[in-house]
Design a protein around this motif. Structure first.
Motif, mmCIF file in Angstrom:
data_model
loop_
_atom_site.group_PDB
_atom_site.id
_atom_site.type_symbol
_atom_site.label_atom_id
_atom_site.label_comp_id
_atom_site.label_asym_id
_atom_site.label_seq_id
_atom_site.Cartn_x
_atom_site.Cartn_y
_atom_site.Cartn_z
ATOM 1 N N GLU A 282 0.835 -1.201 0.000
ATOM 2 C CA GLU A 282 0.000 0.000 0.000
ATOM 3 C C GLU A 282 0.869 1.250 0.000
ATOM 4 O O GLU A 282 0.580 2.226 -0.709
ATOM 5 C CB GLU A 282 -0.913 -0.023 1.222
ATOM 6 N N GLN A 283 1.937 1.214 0.807
ATOM 7 C CA GLN A 283 2.837 2.360 0.865
ATOM 8 C C GLN A 283 3.492 2.615 -0.492
ATOM 9 O O GLN A 283 3.724 3.759 -0.875
ATOM 10 C CB GLN A 283 3.905 2.087 1.927
ATOM 11 N N ARG A 285 2.132 1.830 -3.344
ATOM 12 C CA ARG A 285 1.044 1.999 -4.318
ATOM 13 C C ARG A 285 1.067 0.910 -5.391
ATOM 14 O O ARG A 285 0.779 1.145 -6.560
ATOM 15 C CB ARG A 285 1.102 3.388 -4.971
ATOM 16 N N SER A 287 -0.210 -2.622 -7.208
ATOM 17 C CA SER A 287 -1.423 -3.430 -7.356
ATOM 18 C C SER A 287 -1.024 -4.896 -7.281
ATOM 19 O O SER A 287 0.017 -5.300 -7.812
ATOM 20 C CB SER A 287 -2.098 -3.141 -8.701
ATOM 21 N N PRO A 323 7.394 2.549 -7.636
ATOM 22 C CA PRO A 323 6.041 2.851 -7.128
ATOM 23 C C PRO A 323 4.979 2.728 -8.225
ATOM 24 O O PRO A 323 5.196 3.095 -9.379
ATOM 25 C CB PRO A 323 6.179 4.293 -6.635
ATOM 26 N N GLY A 324 3.825 2.191 -7.805
ATOM 27 C CA GLY A 324 2.735 2.013 -8.752
ATOM 28 C C GLY A 324 2.899 0.806 -9.641
ATOM 29 O O GLY A 324 2.252 0.702 -10.688
#
Length: 553
Positions: A282-283, A285, A287, A323-324
């Motif tokens: 979650e930190q 980001r 999926s 990230p992401g």
């Protein structure tokens, strides 16, 4: 050059027989005199016939060729002593002649003769004194010793080389033994350092974990503070995993890891690992795509160890994906006629990927793709090494695949399916009934935080910061359970456990070692001292719940 006399040898007999042939033996054997003379003249040794004073009566062609004289220049003219060097002549008179007169022969006499041009000729000589026609004659057989001396020099040189090689080998073996001893000592110091480091790191983590457990059960845990507590929780778990990984790798390299196997659902373990790493994902980001079967996939495994593997793989994917990013976790069953059915777990990502040269070393201890100063993702480089060790202990395998840098990675774990596995254990029950618990720890923060956490679960708790205070408190408090630290200021925890077991109030008490020392030898020492359980700091409250709920061993 000095001469040496050896008293017996058969060397040169064939050449002495040349003399016999010259005197008619060849004719007796059916050969004509011409053949005998030819054999005598061209024998592979020099043959001389002399009287007892040394006057040469005859010399074959071989001897004349070696000495540089014609036969007519020697016979009846030269004495054998005239052909010797000064030292050889003296030795001949003082040593050789007495032996020849007394024994009638001299064998393998090493003597130097002189060529006509003065060149020294090293010879090996046999002399036999015989009576011929009423007169004594000395028959000499000469052998050129030049090649013999060269051969002896080569032998001495070869022996010297062999002795030097043997000595070098012994030195190398000594060095290898010393190096092996040094490596063993360094390995022991490494293990001791890791154990001490683990202990020192776990001690401050213990009060932090207890304090967090207390805070999570207060009204302050709601609202904006929930996110802060989540950060604390994730980082504490991360630090605890780093400490545990250090010790687990050390155990695996020494073949000391103990597996507590049972029939477990791999799909359920995978979902639990997802929950354990949800905060990190979650930190970042990320999926997460799950492909897990609804029905159980049963393996015979240690659930705690396999959870370590899954958490390490998911954490690794999270760290090395920008990230992401996208991370996948799948579980399937693979049938193979040769090896049987296997559960296949795969963790994939679209992160930084692996260069081809790293695929063979990514599971090595402390392996990192980047130098330490360039790493921003953290980690010690032991998670994958630990994962491989645990999987191989279960009879499985783990592999890494990547299409190259920047194209993501995929780690695949294969574990044998359980054959006729028992039913999966049910979920753990809730906390047991409240108990009277004594907490003994010289770290006041650790003791107080553990007290507060246990009180949240309805337990009645007292604390002591020394063994003496604990012994005094037992008499009035009569605890049912005692959580004892090992490193106490007066007595250590092992001694305190033995003292408690000697008391009437302590015989039925459940003793739990709560310590930063977590090696197998520490566990065994705790059991030998009378402890019922051994827990490492920071205390896992779910593990503590299981210990308190289980019947006493």
């Amino acid at each position: 050059m000095s001469m040496q006399v050896r008293n017996s040898s058969a060397t040169g007999r064939a050449c002495h027989e040349g003399h016999d042939q010259h005197h008619g033996q060849a004719g007796r054997n059916g050969h004509d005199g011409h053949d005998g003379d030819k054999l005598y003249e061209h024998a592979p040794c020099g043959l001389l016939l002399a009287d007892t004073d040394g006057l040469l009566l005859r010399a074959n062609g071989t001897a004349c060729g070696w000495l540089g004289f014609a036969p007519s220049e020697l016979a009846g003219i030269v004495r054998i002593q005239d052909l010797m060097t000064a030292g050889a002549r003296l030795f001949h008179y003082t040593h050789c002649m007495p032996v020849l007169e007394g024994r009638g022969s001299v064998a393998e006499l090493q003597i130097d003769l002189r060529h006509r041009d003065g060149t020294r000729l090293p010879m090996l000589v046999n002399i036999v004194r015989r009576r011929e026609g009423g007169r004594l004659r000395d028959q000499w057989a000469l052998f050129m010793a030049t090649e013999r001396q060269s051969y002896e020099r080569e032998l001495r040189h070869a022996r010297k080389l062999a002795e030097e090689a043997l000595e070098a080998r012994r030195d190398a073996e000594c060095q290898l033994r010393d190096l092996n001893d040094a490596l063993c000592a360094a390995d022991r110091r490494k293990d001791e350092f890791l154990a001490t480091l683990s202990h020192e790191l776990r001690n401050p983590l213990a009060p932090l974990r207890s304090a967090l457990e207390v805070m999570r059960r207060t009204p302050a845990a709601e609202g904006p503070n929930a996110r802060l507590l989540g950060v604390f929780d994730r980082q504490l778990h991360h630090l605890t995993h780093l400490v545990d990984d250090l010790m687990e790798v050390s155990r695996i390299t020494q073949d000391k890891m103990e597996l507590r196997r049972e029939a477990v659902d791999l799909a359920a373990l995978a979902r639990a690992a997802v929950c354990d790493t949800a905060g990190l994902m979650e930190q970042a980001r990320h999926s997460l795509e799950l492909a897990l079967p609804e029905q159980p996939v049963t393996v015979d495994a240690d659930p705690t160890r396999i959870n370590q593997v899954l958490v390490n793989l998911l954490t690794n994917a999270t760290k090395y994906t920008p990230p992401g990013g996208h991370i996948g976790l799948s579980l399937a069953i693979e049938e193979d006629r040769g090896t049987g059915a296997h559960a296949v777990l795969a963790v994939s990502d679209n992160g930084i990927g692996l260069p081809p040269h790293a695929l063979g070393t990514v599971f090595d201890m402390f392996s990192q793709l980047e130098p330490a100063l360039k790493r921003a993702r953290g980690g010690l480089g032991i998670g994958l090494s630990l994962a491989r060790g645990i999987v191989e202990l279960h009879g499985g395998s783990i592999t890494a695949d990547s299409e190259g840098e920047g194209r993501g990675s995929r780690f695949t774990v294969r574990l044998p399916l359980a054959q006729g596995a028992a039913r999966i254990q049910a979920a753990a029950p809730a906390w047991p009934a409240p108990a009277r618990i004594l907490v003994v720890d010289d770290n006041a923060d650790a003791a107080d935080m553990l007290l507060m956490a246990l009180e949240q679960f309805g337990c009645e708790v007292r604390t002591a910061n020394s063994a003496g205070a604990a012994l005094a408190l037992v008499q009035e408090f009569a605890p049912e359970v005692a959580l004892l630290d090992i490193g106490l200021p007066d007595l250590n925890g092992y001694e305190l456990a033995q003292r408690l077991r000697a008391l009437d109030a302590g015989r039925g008490m459940r003793l739990i070692a709560a310590t930063g020392w977590g090696q197998e030898k520490d566990r065994q020492r705790a059991f030998d001292a009378g402890f019922d359980h051994h827990l490492t700091k920071p205390i896992d409250f779910e593990r503590l719940r299981s210990v308190l709920a289980a019947p006493r061993p």
